[in-house]
Design an enzyme around this catalytic site. Structure first.
Site, mmCIF file in Angstrom:
data_model
loop_
_atom_site.group_PDB
_atom_site.id
_atom_site.type_symbol
_atom_site.label_atom_id
_atom_site.label_comp_id
_atom_site.label_asym_id
_atom_site.label_seq_id
_atom_site.Cartn_x
_atom_site.Cartn_y
_atom_site.Cartn_z
ATOM 1 N N LYS A 13 23.105 22.527 39.940
ATOM 2 C CA LYS A 13 22.659 23.897 39.703
ATOM 3 C C LYS A 13 21.487 23.969 38.726
ATOM 4 O O LYS A 13 20.500 24.636 38.979
ATOM 5 C CB LYS A 13 23.820 24.667 39.060
ATOM 6 N N ARG A 88 31.084 33.383 35.440
ATOM 7 C CA ARG A 88 31.929 32.209 35.613
ATOM 8 C C ARG A 88 33.381 32.586 35.849
ATOM 9 O O ARG A 88 34.234 31.716 35.945
ATOM 10 C CB ARG A 88 31.845 31.352 34.363
ATOM 11 N N ARG A 127 25.058 11.571 34.047
ATOM 12 C CA ARG A 127 24.047 12.566 33.657
ATOM 13 C C ARG A 127 23.704 12.489 32.169
ATOM 14 O O ARG A 127 24.565 12.301 31.323
ATOM 15 C CB ARG A 127 24.570 13.966 33.978
ATOM 16 N N ARG A 153 25.977 14.686 26.911
ATOM 17 C CA ARG A 153 26.691 15.850 26.400
ATOM 18 C C ARG A 153 28.151 15.498 26.157
ATOM 19 O O ARG A 153 28.755 14.752 26.916
ATOM 20 C CB ARG A 153 26.628 16.988 27.427
ATOM 21 N N ARG A 164 36.789 20.478 33.024
ATOM 22 C CA ARG A 164 35.770 21.427 33.509
ATOM 23 C C ARG A 164 35.934 21.703 34.995
ATOM 24 O O ARG A 164 35.739 22.824 35.454
ATOM 25 C CB ARG A 164 34.371 20.865 33.234
HETATM 26 P P1 ADP Z 1 27.829 22.988 33.671
HETATM 27 O O1 ADP Z 1 27.372 23.966 34.718
HETATM 28 O O2 ADP Z 1 27.198 21.665 33.763
HETATM 29 O O3 ADP Z 1 29.319 22.928 33.518
HETATM 30 P P2 ADP Z 1 26.762 24.704 31.547
HETATM 31 O O4 ADP Z 1 25.634 24.162 30.792
HETATM 32 O O5 ADP Z 1 26.514 25.817 32.511
HETATM 33 O O6 ADP Z 1 27.449 23.453 32.226
HETATM 34 O O7 ADP Z 1 27.896 25.221 30.528
HETATM 35 C C1 ADP Z 1 28.388 24.412 29.485
HETATM 36 C C2 ADP Z 1 29.514 25.116 28.752
HETATM 37 O O8 ADP Z 1 29.022 26.342 28.171
HETATM 38 C C3 ADP Z 1 30.692 25.563 29.620
HETATM 39 O O9 ADP Z 1 31.620 24.521 29.853
HETATM 40 C C4 ADP Z 1 31.271 26.691 28.755
HETATM 41 O O10 ADP Z 1 32.000 26.191 27.657
HETATM 42 C C5 ADP Z 1 30.019 27.354 28.204
HETATM 43 N N1 ADP Z 1 29.583 28.444 29.112
HETATM 44 C C6 ADP Z 1 28.421 28.493 29.838
HETATM 45 N N2 ADP Z 1 28.355 29.619 30.567
HETATM 46 C C7 ADP Z 1 29.506 30.316 30.318
HETATM 47 C C8 ADP Z 1 30.054 31.545 30.783
HETATM 48 N N3 ADP Z 1 29.412 32.309 31.678
HETATM 49 N N4 ADP Z 1 31.260 31.930 30.290
HETATM 50 C C9 ADP Z 1 31.919 31.190 29.399
HETATM 51 N N5 ADP Z 1 31.477 30.011 28.939
HETATM 52 C C10 ADP Z 1 30.278 29.560 29.383
#
Ligand code: ADP
Ligand code: ZN
Length: 210
Positions: A13, A88, A127, A153, A164
């Site tokens: 994504k 999410r 990654r 990360r 996750r």
């Molecule tokens: P990925 O899509 O690789 O899992 P992201 O960078 O989008 O990772 O998100 C990393 C973390 O940030 C998530 O696991 C969560 O803890 C937090 N996060 C990101 N977007 C949201 C959201 N919309 N609601 C709640 N937590 C979020």
């Protein structure tokens, strides 16, 4: 173009978001990147988000929704936006629908990247992420986009990846049917190389909206 990207962590994504935002000339709004930038800067928001992120859990809706609501008041969203990582869960999707309804700027499309579970785990564990611009990459020491140093990360470590994926299945996957029911969902396979996936995403999107 007002667009949402959906897909499990590791589906690519974030990578596709950068290409699509450039192509459609719209700002790329990644909630994960905003949290990581706040974490790096040591802001109260970053401090609040860190323990959730490190465990692979969602940050509280109240915190996340306010942050997105504020971001969507910036001038650069006048001609659209690409949301990456938000909503999410169904509650966030409903909040977003209300925000956009009030502004009379509904979504054009929700693009879902689909990928088999084994491939997701393989991608996530190899990654790396840029310390400066947060762009993801694989097999390099420096960021392909800005030359910054890369790191793994905390939530790309094996123990957290499993959690996750669970959170995605339980909380995020239900919004796929939410948007299918609204007639907004477009699905694209996330297998194959980055350029081909971008091309199929652009061609699917060109059919629905500008
Ligand atoms: P990925 O899509 O690789 O899992 P992201 O960078 O989008 O990772 O998100 C990393 C973390 O940030 C998530 O696991 C969560 O803890 C937090 N996060 C990101 N977007 C949201 C959201 N919309 N609601 C709640 N937590 C979020
Ligand atoms: Zn970078």
């Amino acid at each position: 173009m007002r667009l949402i990207l959906l897909g499990a962590p590791g589906a690519g994504k974030g990578t596709q978001a950068v290409h699509l935002a450039k192509y459609f000339k719209i700002p790329h709004i990644s909630t994960g990147d905003i949290f990581r930038a706040n974490l790096k800067a040591g802001t109260p928001l970053g401090v609040q988000a860190q323990s959730f992120m490190d465990r692979g859990e969602l940050v509280a809706d109240s915190v996340t929704n306010e942050m997105v609501k504020d971001r969507l008041t910036h001038d650069d969203v006048a001609h659209g936006f690409l949301l990456d990582g938000f909503p999410r869960n169904v509650a966030q999707a409903e909040v977003l629908r209300a925000i956009l309804a009030e502004k009379k700027t509904p979504l054009h499309a929700v693009l879902e990247f689909s990928l088999a579970n084994e491939e997701i785990v393989a991608r996530l564990s190899s990654r790396r992420t840029c310390k400066d611009c947060f762009q993801p990459s694989v097999g390099v020491d420096k960021c392909p986009s800005c030359g910054g140093d890369v790191y793994q990360r905390e939530d790309d470590k094996a123990e957290v990846i499993a959690r996750r994926l669970e959170v995605y299945q339980e909380q995020t996957a239900p919004i796929i049917s939410f948007y299918r029911n609204e007639g907004l969902l477009i699905s694209v396979s996330a297998a194959g190389n980055v350029e081909d996936i971008t091309a199929s995403a652009i061609s699917a999107l060109s059919r629905v909206a500008q």
